[in-house]
Design an enzyme around this catalytic site. Structure first.
Site: not given
Length: 385
Positions: A229, A252, A307
């Site tokens: 992330s 991600d 996620h």
């Protein structure tokens, strides 16, 4: 295991090495470094496993990030995760076996150094030394049940996740933050260089692990940067800032914090491993701006993932709570993370020039598996390319 359900636990490493871990804090100023170190260790009977969440202040940080009431969320989190353990032997003796390549791991926004232990433990079990950095965007100088500051004079200060102020422009804040995070990763790497060279490194925390046993045990020609992330954005920033990182694995990734002007300066191979449910057109377009005819760029998407399929939460919640809190996708989390880890290992072998058997998973790099999508599931308008 976790208190509310003994069937749920973070999976141990599948590789040939048993895994140990310790916490390392060097300096206690704003330029200090705090990290969880995972490493191949010597086998021991009845090893002590550290708490997955080191102390309850982290629950407050998670509550703030998730916009939940602190008192209520602490009770929920403590019920769900309070007794969970990290599957690594605390302060276990280091196992000398040639030189291990090194991975620096960068966590996501609102997370902390212990939340990706399934990934870090697996990599260490396969013969890597992994340093999972604790970034200051959430907190600073924590102590915990099994690691206390050496000096009673040190003040413990918690810096919780800061949401945007009303009317505040987000990009300057996040761009400054990603640059700071990259600097923290580079400082962590510098400390590993010091340990490897035999320099005395003082750990501010009272840990029984002897850092000097790691002297001359790291292959510092083979270093990768990895993150999830916001940590994925940190991967890109680190590759631009320091050529000692030979390749990057970005899980991600949230691309927003990055200034696109740095993209031409990223000349190392990058592997984007995405979830199916998190990505969107604008984010994928920014990833595609890093495409190169010269430098390897790979992207795969894992079907049925969300996620939060990369942090450990996905293993520690049942289907109902996991889906409700979006901590779990439709795919079995063990299958999903196994694919991610195997693809990562194959990519690392290829670009760190390692003589291992991880190339058996080379097809995964190209998305060749029933649970993978080559590239992205997001349809990008032709006009945007």
């Amino acid at each position: 295991m976790c208190g509310h359900n003994n069937t749920m636990s973070i999976p141990p490493g599948k590789g040939p090495h048993q895994v140990g871990c310790t916490d390392l804090m060097v300096g206690h100023t704003v330029h200090g470094t705090f990290l969880r170190l995972y490493y191949p260790c010597q086998a021991s009977e009845n090893p002590q496993l550290p708490d997955w969440v080191p102390c309850r202040e982290y629950f407050n940080g998670l509550a703030d990030f998730m916009k939940m009431n602190r008192a209520l969320s602490e009770r929920i989190f403590n019920y769900l995760f309070g007794n969970c353990k990290t599957p690594a032997a605390w302060n276990a003796s280091f196992k000398r076996d040639g030189k291990y390549p090194v991975i620096i791991f960068s966590h996501g926004l609102g997370a902390f150094r212990t939340l990706y232990s399934a990934i870090c433990v697996e990599l260490a079990s396969q013969g890597f030394i992994v340093a999972s950095v604790e970034h200051r965007c959430l907190l600073s100088h924590p102590s915990c049940d099994i690691a206390k500051p050496v000096s009673d004079n040190l003040e413990e200060v918690w810096m919780y996740y800061r949401p945007l102020k009303s009317g505040e422009n987000e990009f300057p804040l996040r761009n400054k933050q990603v640059k700071q995070r990259a600097d923290e990763c580079i400082r962590a790497l510098d400390i590993l260089f010091d340990i490897n060279s035999g320099k005395s490194v003082e750990n501010v925390l009272q840990c029984d692990f002897d850092l000097s046993t790691m002297e001359n045990s790291m292959d510092l020609c083979r270093i990768a940067i990895m993150g999830h992330s916001f940590g994925g954005a940190t991967v890109i920033e680190c590759l631009c800032k320091d050529v000692k990182f030979k390749c990057g694995v970005a899980l991600d990734t949230w691309m927003f914090p990055l200034d696109e002007e740095i993209f031409p300066g990223v000349k190392q191979p990058i592997f984007f491993i995405n979830s199916e449910k998190f990505q969107w057109i604008g984010n994928i377009i920014r990833m595609k701006k890093l495409d190169s005819a010269i430098f390897p760029r790979k992207m795969i998407t894992i079907k049925g993932t969300v996620h939060q399929s990369f942090p450990d939460f996905t293993f520690l919640t049942g289907n109902w709570i996991g889906r409700l809190m979006k901590l779990k996708g439709e795919i079995d989390p063990h299958i999903a993370l196994d694919l991610s880890n195997k693809a990562t290992l194959a990519f690392l072998q290829r670009h760190l020039n390692m003589d291992r058997d991880f190339n058996q998973w080379d097809p995964l790099i190209d998305g060749k598996d029933d649970n993978l999508i080559p590239g992205t599931n997001i349809t990008i308008p032709q006009s945007s390319i």
